[in-house]
Design an enzyme around this catalytic site. Structure first.
Site, PDB file in Angstrom:
ATOM      1  N   ASP A  47      31.193   7.155 -19.218  1.00  0.00           N
ATOM      2  CA  ASP A  47      31.133   5.659 -17.962  1.00  0.00           C
ATOM      3  C   ASP A  47      32.581   4.887 -19.086  1.00  0.00           C
ATOM      4  O   ASP A  47      32.016   5.185 -20.019  1.00  0.00           O
ATOM      5  CB  ASP A  47      30.211   5.243 -17.500  1.00  0.00           C
ATOM      6  N   LYS A  61      37.276   3.926 -14.797  1.00  0.00           N
ATOM      7  CA  LYS A  61      38.591   4.097 -14.042  1.00  0.00           C
ATOM      8  C   LYS A  61      39.410   3.875 -15.323  1.00  0.00           C
ATOM      9  O   LYS A  61      39.227   3.787 -15.703  1.00  0.00           O
ATOM     10  CB  LYS A  61      38.528   2.133 -13.957  1.00  0.00           C
ATOM     11  N   MET A 116      27.133  -7.153 -11.650  1.00  0.00           N
ATOM     12  CA  MET A 116      28.096  -6.732 -11.354  1.00  0.00           C
ATOM     13  C   MET A 116      28.486  -8.359 -10.124  1.00  0.00           C
ATOM     14  O   MET A 116      29.293  -8.216  -8.920  1.00  0.00           O
ATOM     15  CB  MET A 116      28.287  -5.747  -9.867  1.00  0.00           C
TER      16      MET A 116
HETATM   17  N1  SAH Z   1      23.576   0.877 -15.869  1.00  0.00           N
HETATM   18  C1  SAH Z   1      23.897  -0.276 -16.160  1.00  0.00           C
HETATM   19  C2  SAH Z   1      24.478  -1.093 -14.809  1.00  0.00           C
HETATM   20  C3  SAH Z   1      25.636  -0.851 -14.192  1.00  0.00           C
HETATM   21  S1  SAH Z   1      26.358  -1.965 -13.131  1.00  0.00           S
HETATM   22  C4  SAH Z   1      22.527  -1.216 -16.451  1.00  0.00           C
HETATM   23  O1  SAH Z   1      21.804  -0.765 -16.548  1.00  0.00           O
HETATM   24  O2  SAH Z   1      23.382  -2.282 -17.293  1.00  0.00           O
HETATM   25  C5  SAH Z   1      27.889  -2.625 -14.194  1.00  0.00           C
HETATM   26  C6  SAH Z   1      27.512  -4.167 -13.912  1.00  0.00           C
HETATM   27  O3  SAH Z   1      26.048  -4.181 -15.213  1.00  0.00           O
HETATM   28  C7  SAH Z   1      28.242  -4.756 -14.631  1.00  0.00           C
HETATM   29  O4  SAH Z   1      29.358  -5.117 -13.949  1.00  0.00           O
HETATM   30  C8  SAH Z   1      28.360  -6.196 -15.807  1.00  0.00           C
HETATM   31  O5  SAH Z   1      27.001  -7.057 -14.636  1.00  0.00           O
HETATM   32  C9  SAH Z   1      26.749  -5.425 -16.152  1.00  0.00           C
HETATM   33  N2  SAH Z   1      26.750  -5.012 -18.100  1.00  0.00           N
HETATM   34  C10 SAH Z   1      27.118  -3.516 -18.372  1.00  0.00           C
HETATM   35  N3  SAH Z   1      27.160  -3.821 -18.854  1.00  0.00           N
HETATM   36  C11 SAH Z   1      27.118  -5.247 -19.556  1.00  0.00           C
HETATM   37  C12 SAH Z   1      27.716  -5.865 -21.299  1.00  0.00           C
HETATM   38  N4  SAH Z   1      27.818  -5.075 -22.195  1.00  0.00           N
HETATM   39  N5  SAH Z   1      27.593  -7.625 -20.896  1.00  0.00           N
HETATM   40  C13 SAH Z   1      26.982  -7.892 -19.283  1.00  0.00           C
HETATM   41  N6  SAH Z   1      27.234  -6.858 -18.745  1.00  0.00           N
HETATM   42  C14 SAH Z   1      26.588  -6.149 -18.469  1.00  0.00           C
END
Ligand code: SAH
Length: 469
Positions: A35, A57, A169
């Protein structure tokens, strides 16, 4: 029977936050579907022939649709391949692992889920916010900011039951969430922190209240990925914001590369808080030495190795041709400390040389810089990383390039130009005066004094510095 799919949590960004099991799966994978949020540096764990498939994307905003991902996972597994589905954070936290695993179940394909460090907890920790605290918070709720505006009932529940709330998100709908939370009874003075690119060198945190946060987020131009943390625990940041104290946080550095081995300098700068990326990713193409070549080497008076990788290749060829280490010439010279060390690991003490000498058999990689009698391998660009690195060069505002050796200057110039990456706005730093002189000859002028000082520091923390890094 079919192949096997591992859903692996890549962690939130910091490459140190993947699990040992996750690394193990990456190392043995035949194909990795990754991803946008999975740190691309983790893909270096893969075997050279492992296929890398991007599912994020693209610049044209086209995304690999979920059904396509589901069927790609099944297709690869049905070809008896070991498949890794690498996901940012934890696969089961807003990671759609439920849908993907269900599709595999239906196709009768086996899988496992390797958890990862999820972004909410990681972002909070790296911003100096404990998600629970005896004085402030006894519960922690995780929510998606995507659907909240349509499910107000659930918000009420969350507010009633949670002291700390994390929104994934949530950045686009932040104003709506703040309004709703106030309506639901949270005081407008409730503390919020928004953390962008948490746990990476790009981490930025904006702090405010339900009333003030939106203006602050807009003026700082905070974008995705960002984590929203709401609750009194945010006040702890004042004392606990350990990560944001890192000296080089926010600094964008490219570490130029000339060999496929890991870059120690990249690791050092990542630990110092910089967003460092070793570019370009290179691979090694081995060339076989014939029995005749081996006989020439064993019959030589003096032998010189110009690179550590050549030693293994010569040893392999030696054994294949019916010789062993004792048949090598007594006198062996090496051009760098690293090569000397590699030879030492084979039980042989070599001589450190500044340059190659006449009347010696010289073994090393095919290169513009040195003439070799026998070439053991060629360094090539790892084509699997090309597209990804083009995206990386274009998307980030890189400030400085670190050159660890002369060949790295050549590699960088060639590949950055090929990617259409403008060099004019960059600054540079060098591992030694020789490398600096060489780079200046090639037109790289402006020195980044801060990074140059940092390199001096790095050099003194190491007992020895070879010509390769
Ligand atoms: N599976 C992932 C989440 C995926 S949804 C997890 O467990 O973290 C994607 C969202 O995760 C983003 O829109 C953001 O809100 C958050 N996110 C993922 N990586 C991030 C990061 N390094 N810093 C801040 N937010 C993050």
């Amino acid at each position: 029977m079919s192949g096997f799919v591992s859903f692996v949590g890549a962690g939130p960004g910091d490459i140190g936050l993947i699990t040992e099991k996750g690394i193990h799966r990456l190392k043995s994978a035949d194909v990795v579907l990754y991803d946008r949020l999975a740190n691309p540096r983790l893909l270096r764990y893969t075997k050279p022939d492992c296929r890398l498939v991007y599912c994020g994307k693209l610049p044209d905003r086209h995304v690999m649709r979920q059904e396509m991902i589901n069927s790609a996972l099944a297709d690869y597994a049905l070809q008896y391949l070991k498949v890794v589905r690498l996901k940012g954070g934890d696969p089961s936290v807003f990671g759609r692992v439920g849908e993907e695993a269900k599709a595999l179940n239906e196709a009768g394909i086996e899988y496992e889920i390797v958890p990862g460090v999820t972004a909410s907890v990681a972002a909070a920790s790296y911003a100096g916010i404990p998600v629970t605290h005896r004085d402030y918070s006894t519960s922690f709720t995780v929510r998606t900011g995507h659907y909240c505006s349509h499910s107000t009932g659930k918000i009420n529940e969350a507010v009633k039951n949670a002291d700390t709330i994390a929104y994934y998100m949530g950045i686009k709908n932040l104003p709506a969430h703040c309004r709703q939370l106030t309506k639901d009874g949270l005081p407008p003075t409730t503390k919020i922190a928004v953390i962008e690119w948490a746990t990476t060198g790009k981490q930025r945190t904006v702090e405010g209240t339900l009333e003030t946060i939106n203006v602050k987020v807009a003026s700082a131009r905070i974008q995705n990925p960002a984590m929203v943390i709401i609750g009194d625990v945010v006040t702890m940041r004042k004392e606990l914001a350990w990560y944001e104290k890192k000296l080089l946080l926010g600094k964008r550095l490219l570490i130029a590369k000339a060999s496929p081995s890991d870059s120690e300098i990249e690791r050092y700068f990542l630990e110092s808080g910089a967003e460092a990326y070793a570019f370009p990713t290179l691979a090694m193409k081995k060339s076989k030495l014939s029995t005749e070549d081996v006989e020439h080497i064993t019959g030589a008076g003096r032998l010189i190795f110009t690179a550590p990788e050549s030693i293994d290749i010569v040893m392999e060829s030696l054994l294949e041709a019916g010789f062993d280490a004792r048949d090598l010439p007594r006198w062996i010279g090496c051009l760098s400390e690293k090569t000397l060390q590699a030879l030492r690991l084979k039980g042989i003490i070599g001589h450190k040389l500044q340059k190659t000498e006449k009347n010696s058999v010289i073994v090393g990689p095919e290169s513009q810089h040195s003439k070799v009698t026998f070439s053991t391998h060629r360094i090539i660009r790892d084509a699997r990383f090309k597209e990804l690195e083009e995206r990386l060069l274009a998307e980030e505002e890189w400030e400085t390039v670190v050159f660890p050796n002369r060949s790295s200057v050549d590699w960088f110039t060639q590949e950055a130009r090929a990617a259409g990456f403008p060099l004019s706005l960059l600054k540079f730093a060098y591992i030694s005066d020789q490398v600096k002189a060489y780079a200046e000859e090639k037109g790289f002028q402006e020195v980044d004094e801060d990074i140059q000082r940092e390199i001096e520091k790095w050099r003194t923390t190491r007992s020895k510095v070879g010509s390769e890094c």
